[in-house]
Write a protein that holds these residues in place. Structure first.
Motif, PDB file in Angstrom:
ATOM      1  N   UNK A  85      -4.782 -21.936  19.044  1.00  0.00           N
ATOM      2  CA  UNK A  85      -5.738 -22.648  19.842  1.00  0.00           C
ATOM      3  C   UNK A  85      -7.160 -22.318  19.561  1.00  0.00           C
ATOM      4  N   UNK A  86      -8.180 -22.966  19.322  1.00  0.00           N
ATOM      5  CA  UNK A  86      -9.571 -22.582  18.975  1.00  0.00           C
ATOM      6  C   UNK A  86     -10.627 -23.560  19.485  1.00  0.00           C
ATOM      7  N   UNK A  87     -11.850 -23.077  19.627  1.00  0.00           N
ATOM      8  CA  UNK A  87     -12.847 -24.028  20.262  1.00  0.00           C
ATOM      9  C   UNK A  87     -13.235 -24.508  18.959  1.00  0.00           C
ATOM     10  N   UNK A  88     -13.595 -25.839  19.141  1.00  0.00           N
ATOM     11  CA  UNK A  88     -14.067 -26.553  18.007  1.00  0.00           C
ATOM     12  C   UNK A  88     -15.499 -26.804  18.246  1.00  0.00           C
ATOM     13  N   UNK A  89     -16.007 -26.380  17.197  1.00  0.00           N
ATOM     14  CA  UNK A  89     -17.875 -26.813  17.086  1.00  0.00           C
ATOM     15  C   UNK A  89     -18.094 -28.485  17.133  1.00  0.00           C
ATOM     16  N   UNK A  90     -18.533 -29.070  18.034  1.00  0.00           N
ATOM     17  CA  UNK A  90     -18.596 -30.331  18.010  1.00  0.00           C
ATOM     18  C   UNK A  90     -19.436 -30.775  16.721  1.00  0.00           C
ATOM     19  N   UNK A  91     -20.025 -30.084  16.133  1.00  0.00           N
ATOM     20  CA  UNK A  91     -20.763 -30.587  14.934  1.00  0.00           C
ATOM     21  C   UNK A  91     -19.731 -30.458  13.722  1.00  0.00           C
ATOM     22  N   UNK A  92     -18.782 -29.722  14.132  1.00  0.00           N
ATOM     23  CA  UNK A  92     -17.918 -29.833  12.890  1.00  0.00           C
ATOM     24  C   UNK A  92     -16.320 -30.331  12.977  1.00  0.00           C
ATOM     25  N   UNK A  93     -16.389 -31.062  14.401  1.00  0.00           N
ATOM     26  CA  UNK A  93     -15.175 -31.934  14.697  1.00  0.00           C
ATOM     27  C   UNK A  93     -14.682 -32.446  13.780  1.00  0.00           C
ATOM     28  N   UNK A  94     -15.211 -33.489  13.243  1.00  0.00           N
ATOM     29  CA  UNK A  94     -14.627 -34.335  12.087  1.00  0.00           C
ATOM     30  C   UNK A  94     -14.367 -33.774  10.839  1.00  0.00           C
ATOM     31  N   UNK A 100      -7.788 -31.839   7.839  1.00  0.00           N
ATOM     32  CA  UNK A 100      -6.198 -31.470   8.320  1.00  0.00           C
ATOM     33  C   UNK A 100      -6.006 -30.285   8.908  1.00  0.00           C
ATOM     34  N   UNK A 101      -7.102 -29.620   9.330  1.00  0.00           N
ATOM     35  CA  UNK A 101      -6.918 -28.428  10.107  1.00  0.00           C
ATOM     36  C   UNK A 101      -6.646 -28.635  11.435  1.00  0.00           C
ATOM     37  N   UNK A 102      -6.602 -29.502  12.021  1.00  0.00           N
ATOM     38  CA  UNK A 102      -6.242 -29.848  13.441  1.00  0.00           C
ATOM     39  C   UNK A 102      -5.007 -30.525  13.636  1.00  0.00           C
ATOM     40  N   UNK A 103      -4.174 -30.265  14.384  1.00  0.00           N
ATOM     41  CA  UNK A 103      -2.772 -30.774  14.767  1.00  0.00           C
ATOM     42  C   UNK A 103      -3.191 -32.099  15.540  1.00  0.00           C
ATOM     43  N   UNK A 104      -2.533 -33.068  15.135  1.00  0.00           N
ATOM     44  CA  UNK A 104      -2.618 -34.545  15.885  1.00  0.00           C
ATOM     45  C   UNK A 104      -1.832 -34.324  17.055  1.00  0.00           C
ATOM     46  N   UNK A 129     -12.717 -26.778  30.733  1.00  0.00           N
ATOM     47  CA  UNK A 129     -13.906 -26.663  31.453  1.00  0.00           C
ATOM     48  C   UNK A 129     -13.995 -25.119  31.270  1.00  0.00           C
ATOM     49  N   UNK A 130     -15.067 -24.669  31.266  1.00  0.00           N
ATOM     50  CA  UNK A 130     -15.627 -23.330  31.285  1.00  0.00           C
ATOM     51  C   UNK A 130     -16.945 -23.040  32.296  1.00  0.00           C
ATOM     52  N   UNK A 131     -17.107 -21.787  32.564  1.00  0.00           N
ATOM     53  CA  UNK A 131     -18.315 -21.850  33.406  1.00  0.00           C
ATOM     54  C   UNK A 131     -19.634 -21.996  32.734  1.00  0.00           C
ATOM     55  N   UNK A 132     -19.572 -21.985  31.435  1.00  0.00           N
ATOM     56  CA  UNK A 132     -20.613 -22.228  30.392  1.00  0.00           C
ATOM     57  C   UNK A 132     -20.720 -23.860  30.261  1.00  0.00           C
ATOM     58  N   UNK A 133     -19.736 -24.723  30.705  1.00  0.00           N
ATOM     59  CA  UNK A 133     -19.652 -26.040  30.521  1.00  0.00           C
ATOM     60  C   UNK A 133     -18.283 -26.393  29.626  1.00  0.00           C
ATOM     61  N   UNK A 134     -18.238 -27.620  29.451  1.00  0.00           N
ATOM     62  CA  UNK A 134     -17.109 -28.309  28.651  1.00  0.00           C
ATOM     63  C   UNK A 134     -17.224 -27.821  27.269  1.00  0.00           C
ATOM     64  N   UNK A 135     -15.655 -27.488  26.642  1.00  0.00           N
ATOM     65  CA  UNK A 135     -15.843 -27.252  25.261  1.00  0.00           C
ATOM     66  C   UNK A 135     -14.512 -27.955  24.801  1.00  0.00           C
ATOM     67  N   UNK A 136     -14.676 -28.116  23.597  1.00  0.00           N
ATOM     68  CA  UNK A 136     -13.607 -28.737  22.812  1.00  0.00           C
ATOM     69  C   UNK A 136     -12.617 -27.916  22.346  1.00  0.00           C
ATOM     70  N   UNK A 137     -11.294 -28.081  22.416  1.00  0.00           N
ATOM     71  CA  UNK A 137     -10.415 -27.134  21.967  1.00  0.00           C
ATOM     72  C   UNK A 137      -9.335 -27.771  21.316  1.00  0.00           C
ATOM     73  N   UNK A 138      -8.743 -27.331  20.184  1.00  0.00           N
ATOM     74  CA  UNK A 138      -7.733 -27.897  19.280  1.00  0.00           C
ATOM     75  C   UNK A 138      -6.767 -27.044  18.995  1.00  0.00           C
TER      76      UNK A 138
END
Length: 158
Positions: A85-94, A100-104, A129-138
């Motif tokens: 499980x990892x934080x996905x940088x929003x700019x690198x999400x696509x 194919x690095x992310x599990x559907x 949700x974290x204390x620093x704001x929302x993050x994407x995790x995949x």
């Protein structure tokens, strides 16, 4: 008589070997990759997950600074040692989806009550949700235990 004794010893040896080599509650390790400035305040949720999944162990890698995180994540993916499980940088999400690095996650989700349109949609990340704001995790497409890993991801604060 000797043949029976030899046969009995062989059977006993096989039984002993079988008992010795049967796995006894093996551990399933899930690795979470985050950057240091992103505190995951989910102690209660993780405690519940651990109680429900006693064979799961968690390891959190969070000694990477946010400034170095994108480079670190790319490097661990290249070497095949990425976290489950990892934080996905929003700019690198696509980019991570296209590579194919992310599990559907859609096959792992309970979508029977979401309707037919939602059941056809692919989901690659959840907002945490974290204390620093929302993050994407995949979840990595190479995660060893995708269903168990998804169970953990679902328990994190939304």
């Amino acid at each position: 008589m000797q043949k029976k004794l030899v046969l009995l010893l062989c059977v006993f040896s096989l039984l002993l070997a079988a008992v010795y080599y049967i796995p006894r509650g093996y551990q399933q390790t899930i690795v979470i990759g985050m950057y240091a400035e992103c505190p995951l305040e989910a102690a209660e949720e993780i405690a519940v997950f651990r109680a429900e999944h006693p064979n799961a162990s968690l390891r959190i890698t969070n000694d990477i600074t946010k400034a170095d995180y994108n480079e670190w994540l790319a490097r661990v993916f290249l070497t095949g040692s990425e976290p489950d499980i990892f934080v996905i940088p929003p700019e690198d999400f696509e980019k991570y989806i296209q590579l194919g690095a992310l599990q559907d996650l859609s096959p792992l989700m309970d979508t029977h009550d979401l309707g037919t349109d939602a059941a056809k949609t692919s989901f690659y990340a959840l907002t945490v949700n974290t204390s620093q704001g929302d993050i994407l995790m995949g979840i990595s497409s190479r995660a060893k235990y995708p269903r168990l890993t998804f169970e953990l991801l679902k328990t994190l604060p939304k």
